[in-house]
Design an enzyme around this catalytic site. Structure first.
Site, PDB file in Angstrom:
ATOM      1  N   SER A 187     -36.154  22.008 -48.914  1.00 44.57           N
ATOM      2  CA  SER A 187     -36.405  20.596 -48.633  1.00 44.57           C
ATOM      3  C   SER A 187     -35.983  19.674 -49.766  1.00 44.57           C
ATOM      4  O   SER A 187     -35.649  18.522 -49.523  1.00 44.57           O
ATOM      5  CB  SER A 187     -37.879  20.384 -48.309  1.00 44.57           C
ATOM      6  OG  SER A 187     -38.690  20.922 -49.318  1.00 44.57           O
ATOM      7  N   HIS A 215     -37.357  22.285 -41.852  1.00 44.39           N
ATOM      8  CA  HIS A 215     -36.320  21.252 -41.964  1.00 44.39           C
ATOM      9  C   HIS A 215     -35.064  21.627 -41.176  1.00 44.39           C
ATOM     10  O   HIS A 215     -34.027  20.972 -41.310  1.00 44.39           O
ATOM     11  CB  HIS A 215     -35.937  21.017 -43.425  1.00 44.39           C
ATOM     12  CG  HIS A 215     -36.903  20.135 -44.154  1.00 44.39           C
ATOM     13  ND1 HIS A 215     -36.954  18.769 -43.984  1.00 44.39           N
ATOM     14  CD2 HIS A 215     -37.895  20.436 -45.028  1.00 44.39           C
ATOM     15  CE1 HIS A 215     -37.907  18.261 -44.744  1.00 44.39           C
ATOM     16  NE2 HIS A 215     -38.498  19.253 -45.393  1.00 44.39           N
ATOM     17  N   LYS A 246     -41.785  17.372 -37.803  1.00 38.68           N
ATOM     18  CA  LYS A 246     -40.545  16.790 -38.317  1.00 38.68           C
ATOM     19  C   LYS A 246     -39.655  16.403 -37.116  1.00 38.68           C
ATOM     20  O   LYS A 246     -39.962  15.447 -36.427  1.00 38.68           O
ATOM     21  CB  LYS A 246     -39.892  17.760 -39.304  1.00 38.68           C
ATOM     22  CG  LYS A 246     -40.737  17.838 -40.589  1.00 38.68           C
ATOM     23  CD  LYS A 246     -40.147  18.661 -41.695  1.00 38.68           C
ATOM     24  CE  LYS A 246     -40.965  18.469 -42.974  1.00 38.68           C
ATOM     25  NZ  LYS A 246     -41.510  19.707 -43.530  1.00 38.68           N
TER      26      LYS A 246
HETATM   27  C1  LIG Z   1     -42.792  20.134 -44.117  1.00 33.26           C
HETATM   28  C2  LIG Z   1     -42.856  21.599 -44.345  1.00 33.26           C
HETATM   29  C3  LIG Z   1     -44.020  22.313 -44.092  1.00 33.26           C
HETATM   30  C4  LIG Z   1     -45.315  21.646 -43.690  1.00 33.26           C
HETATM   31  O1  LIG Z   1     -45.327  21.351 -42.337  1.00 33.26           O
HETATM   32  P1  LIG Z   1     -46.660  20.748 -41.704  1.00 33.26           P
HETATM   33  O2  LIG Z   1     -46.560  21.094 -40.282  1.00 33.26           O
HETATM   34  O3  LIG Z   1     -46.653  19.287 -41.989  1.00 33.26           O
HETATM   35  O4  LIG Z   1     -47.793  21.460 -42.400  1.00 33.26           O
HETATM   36  C5  LIG Z   1     -43.982  23.678 -44.235  1.00 33.26           C
HETATM   37  N1  LIG Z   1     -42.865  24.312 -44.650  1.00 33.26           N
HETATM   38  C6  LIG Z   1     -41.742  23.652 -44.940  1.00 33.26           C
HETATM   39  C7  LIG Z   1     -40.523  24.401 -45.374  1.00 33.26           C
HETATM   40  C8  LIG Z   1     -41.706  22.276 -44.809  1.00 33.26           C
HETATM   41  O5  LIG Z   1     -40.591  21.613 -45.101  1.00 33.26           O
END
Ligand SMILES: *Cc1c(COP(=O)(O)O)cnc(C)c1O
Length: 399
Positions: A187, A215, A246
């Site tokens: 990320s 992502h 996301k």
């Molecule tokens: C954003 C993200 C998370 C967290 O996701 P949530 O559903 O908001 O807990 C977990 N792993 C990665 C790689 C992320 O980018």
């Protein structure tokens, strides 16, 4: 010093260090442009709303219908009486979408990761993790180590020789289950895990591969199915965890997908499943509509890819040096944390919202502004942002 005074003193230090994060309040839906902090029309270049589905009419309408059909809350964990038919539909759709046989939802991907590692591993097992993995994977592994006494190893970021070294050691130590865990897209850097090499090594050393595609789901691959599709490897990844927060509507929730028995196994044993409420039906219904939206409209994924390419090329043409890559995460490295935060503030004055990231989210000296492009952006949105980058970059002596 009282407890409250101690917290105040630490917060004051964050401000002096230039690392204090001010919250920016949105007054309208998450979209290419939003109302923020009293401004009408801020171009949002820092959201995970990769496909613009946070405010897509079909996604919103599905949530409203579910609110009427199922009510506001689950009132229970899954195995007692918190499982609704919409969970079954969503989990079938997610498994199909990411190329797995089963899936199980959680209230977040953070929970999905925590609920995976500690459930699968025991004392004779090992989890081998990329150094730059997301905090939720790192903490999931720390927790698993405390709960199960499993072994752990970390390989240098995307370094396949080092991964092989760790696998060889694990084999020599007769580890029973060897789990390789990686982000699909990292990320903070925006780079993609080397899945073909990772899967080859896993086969060679009889290891299982788990990929957190948060992502990448809805983002990578021609139809948005994630990092596996990007590499032409749909169906080859043992376990995929991802978020619904996301690209897939952006509300909340996460899931774990894998072979047919995995969802049932996690239902029986994964502690966040057993002791924490099920995903709210409204959120589940919106996420289901989001998956269906992407399946019916693959052109939205194409637009995301085109926008990312355009923005990256134009930043380069202006003289910025974004980290090279092919994802819609486009970081511009600035060095000191205070500089990244300053750039972010100046861009907001220009009507463009881009977050600055510093230590401890990224290593010391690698502070950055991280741009995230969306399919929702029009060329006008991106050109307005690029013009702002040009002015602010000149003001800060970056160009
Ligand atoms: C954003 C993200 C998370 C967290 O996701 P949530 O559903 O908001 O807990 C977990 N792993 C990665 C790689 C992320 O980018």
């Amino acid at each position: 010093m009282t407890f409250a005074a101690r917290l105040d003193a630490e917060l004051a230090q964050f401000r002096r260090d230039g690392v204090y994060k001010r919250l920016n309040y949105l007054e309208s839906p998450q979209a290419a442009r939003a109302k923020m902090e009293g401004r009408g029309d801020v171009v949002i270049l820092s959201s995970n709303n990769y496909l613009g589905l946070c405010n897509a009419p079909d996604v919103v309408a599905a949530g409203k219908r579910a609110l009427d059909q199922f009510g506001a809350g689950t009132g229970s964990v899954r195995f007692i009486c918190g499982t609704f038919t919409v969970h079954r539909e969503l989990e079938a759709a997610l498994a199909r979408f990411v190329g797995c046989e089963s899936s199980l939802t959680y209230v977040s991907c953070w929970n999905a990761n925590e609920g995976l590692v500690a459930t699968l591993l025991g004392e004779q097992d090992i989890v081998i993790s990329d150094q730059l993995n997301h905090a939720s994977i790192i903490d999931a592994i720390r927790l698993a180590k405390v709960i199960t006494k499993c072994q752990t190893a970390v390989y240098r970021h995307s370094d396949m020789a080092d991964l092989e070294e760790k696998l060889r050691s694990a084999q020599a130590a007769n580890a029973r289950l060897k789990l390789i865990f990686t982000d699909g897209v990292f990320s903070m850097e925006g780079d993609i895990a080397k899945l073909p090499d990772i899967v080859t090594l896993a086969r060679k050393y009889d290891a299982v591969v788990a990929v957190d595609d948060s992502h990448a789901t809805g983002v990578l691959g021609r139809s948005g199915r994630g990092s596996a599709e990007h590499f032409g490897m749909l169906g080859d990844i043992d376990i995929i965890t991802s978020t619904l927060g996301k690209a897939l509507g952006g509300a909340a929730g996460g899931f774990t997908a894998g072979p047919a028995p995995l969802a049932d196994y996690l239902t029986q044993r994964s502690r966040p499943q057993l002791f924490s409420n099920a995903l709210p039906p409204t959120v589940a219904a919106s996420a289901l509509a989001a998956v269906q939206h992407v399946e019916r409209h693959p052109e939205v994924v194409t637009r995301l890819h085109e926008n990312a390419r355009y923005f990256r090329e134009r930043l380069l043409a202006l003289g910025f040096k974004p980290l090279p890559g092919e994802t819609p995460i486009i970081p511009v490295i600035l060095g000191e944390t205070a500089k990244a935060i300053r750039m972010s503030e100046l861009l907001l004055d220009e009507g463009v919202f881009v977050t600055g990231f510093g230590y401890p989210v990224v290593p010391q000296g690698h502070a950055r502004v991280r741009c995230q492009v969306s399919a929702a952006h029009t060329r006008d949105d991106l050109d307005l942002a690029l013009a702002a980058f040009k002015r602010v970059g000149a003001k800060l002596g970056l160009l």
